[in-house]
Design an enzyme around this catalytic site. Sequence first.
Site, PDB file in Angstrom:
ATOM      1  N   GLY A  19       0.815  -1.207   0.000  1.00 24.53           N
ATOM      2  CA  GLY A  19       0.000   0.000   0.000  1.00 24.53           C
ATOM      3  C   GLY A  19       0.845   1.252   0.000  1.00 24.53           C
ATOM      4  N   GLY A  20       1.954   1.215  -0.712  1.00 25.82           N
ATOM      5  CA  GLY A  20       2.926   2.309  -0.653  1.00 25.82           C
ATOM      6  C   GLY A  20       2.682   3.450  -1.612  1.00 25.82           C
ATOM      7  N   GLY A  21       1.539   3.467  -2.282  1.00 28.04           N
ATOM      8  CA  GLY A  21       1.312   4.490  -3.298  1.00 28.04           C
ATOM      9  C   GLY A  21       0.537   5.699  -2.852  1.00 28.04           C
ATOM     10  CB  SER A  22      -2.287   6.722  -1.750  1.00 27.43           C
ATOM     11  OG  SER A  22      -2.950   5.566  -1.260  1.00 27.43           O
ATOM     12  CG  ASP A  70      -6.629  -7.224  -5.435  1.00 27.93           C
ATOM     13  OD1 ASP A  70      -6.503  -7.231  -4.195  1.00 27.93           O
ATOM     14  OD2 ASP A  70      -7.744  -7.203  -5.999  1.00 27.93           O
ATOM     15  CG  LEU A  71      -1.723  -6.168  -1.088  1.00 28.43           C
ATOM     16  CD1 LEU A  71      -1.591  -5.322   0.163  1.00 28.43           C
ATOM     17  CD2 LEU A  71      -0.413  -6.865  -1.405  1.00 28.43           C
ATOM     18  CB  SER A 149      -5.771   0.872  13.522  1.00 32.05           C
ATOM     19  OG  SER A 149      -6.641   1.946  13.809  1.00 32.05           O
ATOM     20  CE1 TYR A 162      -8.637  -0.605   8.741  1.00 30.46           C
ATOM     21  CE2 TYR A 162      -9.208   0.234  10.913  1.00 30.46           C
ATOM     22  CZ  TYR A 162      -8.367   0.224   9.823  1.00 30.46           C
ATOM     23  OH  TYR A 162      -7.256   1.020   9.806  1.00 30.46           O
ATOM     24  CB  ALA A 165      -8.541  -6.931  10.312  1.00 33.10           C
TER      25      ALA A 165
END
Length: 255
Positions: A19-22, A70-71, A149, A162, A165
């Site tokens: 997820g390093g693009g944003s 896609d992970l 989180s 979420y 997870a």
Amino acid sequence: MMPSAKFPDLTDASVLITGGGSGIGAALTEGFALQGAKVAFIDIAEAPSTALCDRIEKEIGRRPLFLNADLRDIEALRAAAAKAAKAHGPVTVLINNAALDTRHAAEEVTVEFWDDNQSINLRPHFFSAQAVAPGMRQAGGGSIINFTSTSFLINHPDMPSYTAAKAGIIGLTKGLAGRFGKDRIRVNAVAPGWVITDRQRELWVTDEVLAAHVAKQCIKDVMQPEDMVGTCLFLASDASRMLTAQTLIVDGGYL
């Protein structure tokens, strides 16, 4: 603002970020590139990821390797990890950052939604670690950093899959730390508070809600994606050589 600290052992380190693009992931991609690391990142969104690579190459002179995948597709995830290792050498720093915090009511969750949500927010953390562990072992050690989180710690009511997870990530972190410690592979978790990314601003931030949240923090500043970088640099470097199986909460003192 990016951290000013430099970690010489991260120069030319092979780093893989999911997820390093944003959002936070983009800040991590840039932050490790600034350290002189060889950064590869996996993301599903092609246009913003390519734009990020172009900007970092122009500003820093080091182009990250963008791996489009896609992970939820574990074979694609494994292939991406293999490409990162082929390009940059065995991955010695893995940051499992990718997540999707779509709001959902408990009463409306279907089996299909639950499984898809877990396949984004928990399952890839394990399989990416599994994919890079042999290379880390061969290299003599490494660091795996799992993003969890604080949402489950504050009893967030609007995304039970979420938060489940994110709680599971801490258990996974401790289990993998126990398993991989003998190979000098450290596994830790980072638990951000409310980091104001573009996605947060577009979907959920209002001036009133944000002000009320920041008022409960000890440090009265709005947290930005760049505020997650320093913690990850520390966990990736040999400065944290004997630190494993831990969760570092970065929330401005909200909790």
